[in-house]
Design a protein around this motif. Structure first.
Motif, PDB file in Angstrom:
ATOM      1  N   SER A 245       0.832  -1.199   0.000  1.00  0.00           N
ATOM      2  CA  SER A 245       0.000   0.000   0.000  1.00  0.00           C
ATOM      3  C   SER A 245       0.874   1.259   0.000  1.00  0.00           C
ATOM      4  CB  SER A 245      -0.919  -0.003   1.223  1.00  0.00           C
ATOM      5  OG  SER A 245      -1.649   1.193   1.303  1.00  0.00           O
ATOM      6  N   LEU A 246       1.934   1.248   0.818  1.00  0.00           N
ATOM      7  CA  LEU A 246       2.839   2.389   0.878  1.00  0.00           C
ATOM      8  C   LEU A 246       3.668   2.514  -0.399  1.00  0.00           C
ATOM      9  CD1 LEU A 246       4.023   2.033   4.582  1.00  0.00           C
ATOM     10  CD2 LEU A 246       2.585   3.848   3.658  1.00  0.00           C
ATOM     11  N   TYR A 247       4.118   1.389  -0.924  1.00  0.00           N
ATOM     12  CA  TYR A 247       4.866   1.423  -2.188  1.00  0.00           C
ATOM     13  C   TYR A 247       4.009   2.018  -3.311  1.00  0.00           C
ATOM     14  CZ  TYR A 247       8.688  -1.581  -0.444  1.00  0.00           C
ATOM     15  OH  TYR A 247       9.774  -2.093   0.237  1.00  0.00           O
ATOM     16  N   SER A 248       2.724   1.703  -3.294  1.00  0.00           N
ATOM     17  CA  SER A 248       1.820   2.247  -4.315  1.00  0.00           C
ATOM     18  C   SER A 248       1.752   3.763  -4.227  1.00  0.00           C
ATOM     19  CB  SER A 248       0.420   1.647  -4.157  1.00  0.00           C
ATOM     20  OG  SER A 248       0.429   0.258  -4.399  1.00  0.00           O
ATOM     21  N   GLU A 249       1.727   4.286  -3.005  1.00  0.00           N
ATOM     22  CA  GLU A 249       1.708   5.736  -2.803  1.00  0.00           C
ATOM     23  C   GLU A 249       2.996   6.364  -3.325  1.00  0.00           C
ATOM     24  OE1 GLU A 249       0.192   9.363  -1.898  1.00  0.00           O
ATOM     25  OE2 GLU A 249      -0.871   7.435  -1.735  1.00  0.00           O
ATOM     26  N   VAL A 250       4.113   5.721  -3.049  1.00  0.00           N
ATOM     27  CA  VAL A 250       5.409   6.213  -3.523  1.00  0.00           C
ATOM     28  C   VAL A 250       5.446   6.215  -5.049  1.00  0.00           C
ATOM     29  CG1 VAL A 250       7.901   5.768  -3.568  1.00  0.00           C
ATOM     30  CG2 VAL A 250       6.612   5.435  -1.444  1.00  0.00           C
ATOM     31  N   ALA A 251       4.977   5.132  -5.649  1.00  0.00           N
ATOM     32  CA  ALA A 251       4.989   5.023  -7.110  1.00  0.00           C
ATOM     33  C   ALA A 251       4.109   6.097  -7.749  1.00  0.00           C
ATOM     34  CB  ALA A 251       4.526   3.627  -7.535  1.00  0.00           C
ATOM     35  N   ARG A 252       2.928   6.341  -7.167  1.00  0.00           N
ATOM     36  CA  ARG A 252       2.024   7.361  -7.720  1.00  0.00           C
ATOM     37  C   ARG A 252       2.654   8.753  -7.641  1.00  0.00           C
ATOM     38  NH1 ARG A 252      -2.103   4.228  -5.264  1.00  0.00           N
ATOM     39  NH2 ARG A 252      -1.969   5.495  -3.371  1.00  0.00           N
ATOM     40  N   THR A 253       3.308   9.033  -6.514  1.00  0.00           N
ATOM     41  CA  THR A 253       3.935  10.349  -6.347  1.00  0.00           C
ATOM     42  C   THR A 253       5.053  10.563  -7.365  1.00  0.00           C
ATOM     43  OG1 THR A 253       3.421  10.368  -3.973  1.00  0.00           O
ATOM     44  CG2 THR A 253       5.163  11.842  -4.721  1.00  0.00           C
ATOM     45  N   TRP A 254       5.911   9.580  -7.499  1.00  0.00           N
ATOM     46  CA  TRP A 254       7.018   9.717  -8.443  1.00  0.00           C
ATOM     47  C   TRP A 254       6.513   9.724  -9.883  1.00  0.00           C
ATOM     48  CZ3 TRP A 254      11.588  11.611  -8.284  1.00  0.00           C
ATOM     49  CH2 TRP A 254      12.287  11.653  -7.063  1.00  0.00           C
ATOM     50  N   HIS A 255       5.460   8.959 -10.172  1.00  0.00           N
ATOM     51  CA  HIS A 255       4.929   8.944 -11.532  1.00  0.00           C
ATOM     52  C   HIS A 255       4.376  10.316 -11.899  1.00  0.00           C
ATOM     53  CE1 HIS A 255       2.285   7.879 -14.927  1.00  0.00           C
ATOM     54  NE2 HIS A 255       3.203   6.949 -15.156  1.00  0.00           N
ATOM     55  N   SER A 256       3.680  10.943 -10.966  1.00  0.00           N
ATOM     56  CA  SER A 256       3.130  12.272 -11.213  1.00  0.00           C
ATOM     57  C   SER A 256       4.250  13.294 -11.435  1.00  0.00           C
ATOM     58  CB  SER A 256       2.252  12.700 -10.027  1.00  0.00           C
ATOM     59  OG  SER A 256       1.807  14.025 -10.172  1.00  0.00           O
ATOM     60  N   TYR A 257       5.284  13.228 -10.610  1.00  0.00           N
ATOM     61  CA  TYR A 257       6.394  14.177 -10.708  1.00  0.00           C
ATOM     62  C   TYR A 257       7.160  13.999 -12.020  1.00  0.00           C
ATOM     63  CZ  TYR A 257      10.799  16.504  -9.532  1.00  0.00           C
ATOM     64  OH  TYR A 257      11.908  17.309  -9.539  1.00  0.00           O
ATOM     65  N   LEU A 258       7.475  12.759 -12.357  1.00  0.00           N
ATOM     66  CA  LEU A 258       8.241  12.493 -13.576  1.00  0.00           C
ATOM     67  C   LEU A 258       7.419  12.786 -14.829  1.00  0.00           C
ATOM     68  CD1 LEU A 258       9.964   9.196 -12.416  1.00  0.00           C
ATOM     69  CD2 LEU A 258      11.136  11.345 -12.932  1.00  0.00           C
ATOM     70  N   THR A 259       6.113  12.553 -14.747  1.00  0.00           N
ATOM     71  CA  THR A 259       5.244  12.854 -15.886  1.00  0.00           C
ATOM     72  C   THR A 259       5.254  14.348 -16.200  1.00  0.00           C
ATOM     73  OG1 THR A 259       3.808  10.956 -15.464  1.00  0.00           O
ATOM     74  CG2 THR A 259       2.873  12.750 -16.768  1.00  0.00           C
ATOM     75  N   LYS A 260       5.235  15.174 -15.157  1.00  0.00           N
ATOM     76  CA  LYS A 260       5.277  16.628 -15.370  1.00  0.00           C
ATOM     77  C   LYS A 260       6.575  17.042 -16.056  1.00  0.00           C
ATOM     78  CE  LYS A 260       2.298  17.750 -11.422  1.00  0.00           C
ATOM     79  NZ  LYS A 260       2.250  18.299 -10.037  1.00  0.00           N
ATOM     80  N   LEU A 261       7.703  16.471 -15.594  1.00  0.00           N
ATOM     81  CA  LEU A 261       8.986  16.786 -16.226  1.00  0.00           C
ATOM     82  C   LEU A 261       9.019  16.304 -17.671  1.00  0.00           C
ATOM     83  CD1 LEU A 261      11.537  15.894 -13.389  1.00  0.00           C
ATOM     84  CD2 LEU A 261      10.685  18.150 -14.030  1.00  0.00           C
ATOM     85  N   PHE A 262       8.451  15.130 -17.907  1.00  0.00           N
ATOM     86  CA  PHE A 262       8.425  14.570 -19.253  1.00  0.00           C
ATOM     87  C   PHE A 262       7.581  15.442 -20.185  1.00  0.00           C
ATOM     88  CE2 PHE A 262       6.441  11.777 -22.435  1.00  0.00           C
ATOM     89  CZ  PHE A 262       7.574  11.260 -23.049  1.00  0.00           C
ATOM     90  N   GLU A 263       6.455  15.945 -19.669  1.00  0.00           N
ATOM     91  CA  GLU A 263       5.587  16.800 -20.487  1.00  0.00           C
ATOM     92  C   GLU A 263       6.280  18.114 -20.853  1.00  0.00           C
ATOM     93  OE1 GLU A 263       2.111  17.096 -18.088  1.00  0.00           O
ATOM     94  OE2 GLU A 263       1.229  15.213 -18.822  1.00  0.00           O
ATOM     95  N   ILE A 264       7.076  18.641 -19.929  1.00  0.00           N
ATOM     96  CA  ILE A 264       7.835  19.864 -20.229  1.00  0.00           C
ATOM     97  C   ILE A 264       8.795  19.600 -21.382  1.00  0.00           C
ATOM     98  CG2 ILE A 264       9.588  21.464 -19.350  1.00  0.00           C
ATOM     99  CD1 ILE A 264       8.295  21.140 -16.573  1.00  0.00           C
ATOM    100  N   HIS A 265       9.467  18.453 -21.335  1.00  0.00           N
ATOM    101  CA  HIS A 265      10.390  18.119 -22.417  1.00  0.00           C
ATOM    102  C   HIS A 265       9.642  17.959 -23.743  1.00  0.00           C
ATOM    103  CE1 HIS A 265      13.671  16.284 -24.634  1.00  0.00           C
ATOM    104  NE2 HIS A 265      12.834  15.336 -25.000  1.00  0.00           N
ATOM    105  N   THR A 266       8.502  17.297 -23.719  1.00  0.00           N
ATOM    106  CA  THR A 266       7.717  17.086 -24.934  1.00  0.00           C
ATOM    107  C   THR A 266       7.292  18.412 -25.551  1.00  0.00           C
ATOM    108  OG1 THR A 266       6.890  14.993 -24.025  1.00  0.00           O
ATOM    109  CG2 THR A 266       5.694  15.913 -25.894  1.00  0.00           C
ATOM    110  N   GLN A 267       6.849  19.341 -24.701  1.00  0.00           N
ATOM    111  CA  GLN A 267       6.448  20.665 -25.198  1.00  0.00           C
ATOM    112  C   GLN A 267       7.630  21.403 -25.810  1.00  0.00           C
ATOM    113  OE1 GLN A 267       4.721  22.525 -21.770  1.00  0.00           O
ATOM    114  NE2 GLN A 267       2.961  21.154 -21.711  1.00  0.00           N
ATOM    115  N   ASN A 268       8.803  21.264 -25.196  1.00  0.00           N
ATOM    116  CA  ASN A 268       9.994  21.897 -25.752  1.00  0.00           C
ATOM    117  C   ASN A 268      10.321  21.351 -27.137  1.00  0.00           C
ATOM    118  OD1 ASN A 268      10.368  23.514 -23.511  1.00  0.00           O
ATOM    119  ND2 ASN A 268      11.858  22.150 -22.541  1.00  0.00           N
ATOM    120  N   VAL A 269      10.164  20.042 -27.289  1.00  0.00           N
ATOM    121  CA  VAL A 269      10.437  19.413 -28.576  1.00  0.00           C
ATOM    122  C   VAL A 269       9.444  19.914 -29.629  1.00  0.00           C
ATOM    123  CG1 VAL A 269      10.425  17.229 -29.855  1.00  0.00           C
ATOM    124  CG2 VAL A 269      11.516  17.362 -27.606  1.00  0.00           C
TER     125      VAL A 269
END
Length: 371
Positions: A245-269
């Motif tokens: 249950s805790l690992y799932s929370e960690v995964a969701r948090t990191w997925h949200s954070y990394l997705t935002k960074l990835f979207e910034i890169h995509t927009q730059n491209v």
């Protein structure tokens, strides 16, 4: 095999007649009587070449010349105003050294170089004492670095002593920041985990999460680091469901954070602007990579594998290494994420994973020319 850094050329014997009468020179690392000095700055001393080598690799190479104005005799000024300016300049230089040595120690600890981190952490503590006094709360970060290094080296008694000093300083400072309290409890939790006192570890990690959420917010990657450490303790206790249950929370948090960074890169491209530079340094990437791989390994060893969790974590790893400029690792984890997501009908990650793989295959990762 890489050879050890050669430092003999910057070491010289101390000439007794050159030392003012009554002045004692002590080793930078162990504070025993010194017999050698750094021939570059001539204000740093050692008991033997082994400690000279350790200090050079650990911190001295970085701060050698910065020590000269701090440790050299200062000219006397007859005017009070001039003396105040001189003291102010020295204090600013000392504060700069505290920050530099703290940053170096943190970097080496993140890389797992616990022995090399010790000189930097020790210097940070001594320099902070010179600036703030022997019992100030500003010493806590240095005590925590020393504790972490000693835990990594298996020197648990020394680690406990450092954490006791840090805890006492915090208790005496009611205005101590939430960030410092969070770091203290995380280090206490790690020590108790290592010594096998799992209940005390959980209590401290719970406090870690509380102070981190107060300082950084519930959705912060700092806060989820406490959840991850708690989950590891629950795994040790055999409470796998709570850990998942805790690992799932960690995964969701990191997925949200990394997705935002990835979207910034995509927009730059898409806008043909400069591509996003690597969002993590090497040590930070390694730390996050280890965290995500641990969750992946625990999930794969569980008889009731959660395919959706596997897809989420491997997608995180793919984005992490994509943003870190390693297309091979991004392709490896992206392919695993796609395979896991396709096992779930209409899974909402399939399309984003395919988009990431397309960027990897076309060479549009950070560090490449967006044009």
């Amino acid at each position: 095999m890489a050879s050890k850094p050669q430092v003999s050329r910057v070491t010289a014997k101390i000439i007794p007649l050159a030392i003012p009468k009554g002045a004692k020179k002590l080793c930078e690392l162990c504070r025993k009587p010194a017999h050698l000095q750094c021939s570059k700055c001539r204000v740093t001393f050692y008991c033997d070449t082994e400690h000279k080598q350790a200090d050079w690799v650990g911190i001295h190479e970085r701060i050698c010349q910065l020590l000269v104005p701090i440790r050299s005799p200062t000219p006397f000024h007859s005017l009070q105003a001039d003396r105040e300016i001189q003291r102010s300049q020295i204090r600013l230089q000392q504060e700069q050294l505290v920050e530099i040595s703290r940053t170096v120690a943190q970097s080496k600890l993140a890389e797992g170089k616990h022995q090399e981190a010790l000189p930097a952490a020790q210097f940070s503590l001594r320099c902070a004492m010179d600036v703030y006094g022997s019992s100030a709360v500003q010493l806590v970060p240095a005590y925590l670095l020393l504790a972490e290094a000693n835990v990594g080296l298996g020197s648990l008694v020394q680690a406990g002593e450092c954490l006791s000093q840090a805890e006492w300083a915090v208790l005496k400072s009611p205005d101590c920041s939430q960030a410092v309290r969070q770091q203290l409890h995380r280090n206490l939790g790690r020590l108790y985990t290592t010594t096998g006192n799992l209940e005390a570890a959980l209590l401290n990690f719970a406090n870690d999460v509380y102070y981190a959420s107060e300082e950084y917010g519930l959705d912060s990657t700092v806060t989820c680091g406490g959840y991850f450490l708690m989950a590891n303790v629950f795994v040790k206790q055999g409470k796998v469901l709570i850990a998942h249950s805790l690992y799932s929370e960690v995964a969701r948090t990191w997925h949200s954070y990394l997705t935002k960074l990835f979207e910034i890169h995509t927009q730059n491209v898409q806008n043909s602007t400069v591509s996003l530079e690597s969002s993590f340094d090497e040590a930070q990437r390694a730390e996050v990579d280890q965290m995500l791989r641990t969750m992946l390994e625990v999930g794969e060893n569980d008889s009731s594998q959660d395919t959706a969790q596997t897809a989420l974590v491997t997608h995180c790893l793919a984005m992490l290494w994509f943003l870190g400029g390693d297309p091979q690792k991004a392709l490896e984890f992206g392919s695993r994420a796609l395979q896991a997501s396709q096992l779930i009908p209409n899974h909402d990650l399939t399309e984003p994973i395919q988009g990431l793989l397309q960027l990897v295959q076309t060479g549009q990762h950070p560090g490449t020319d967006a044009s």
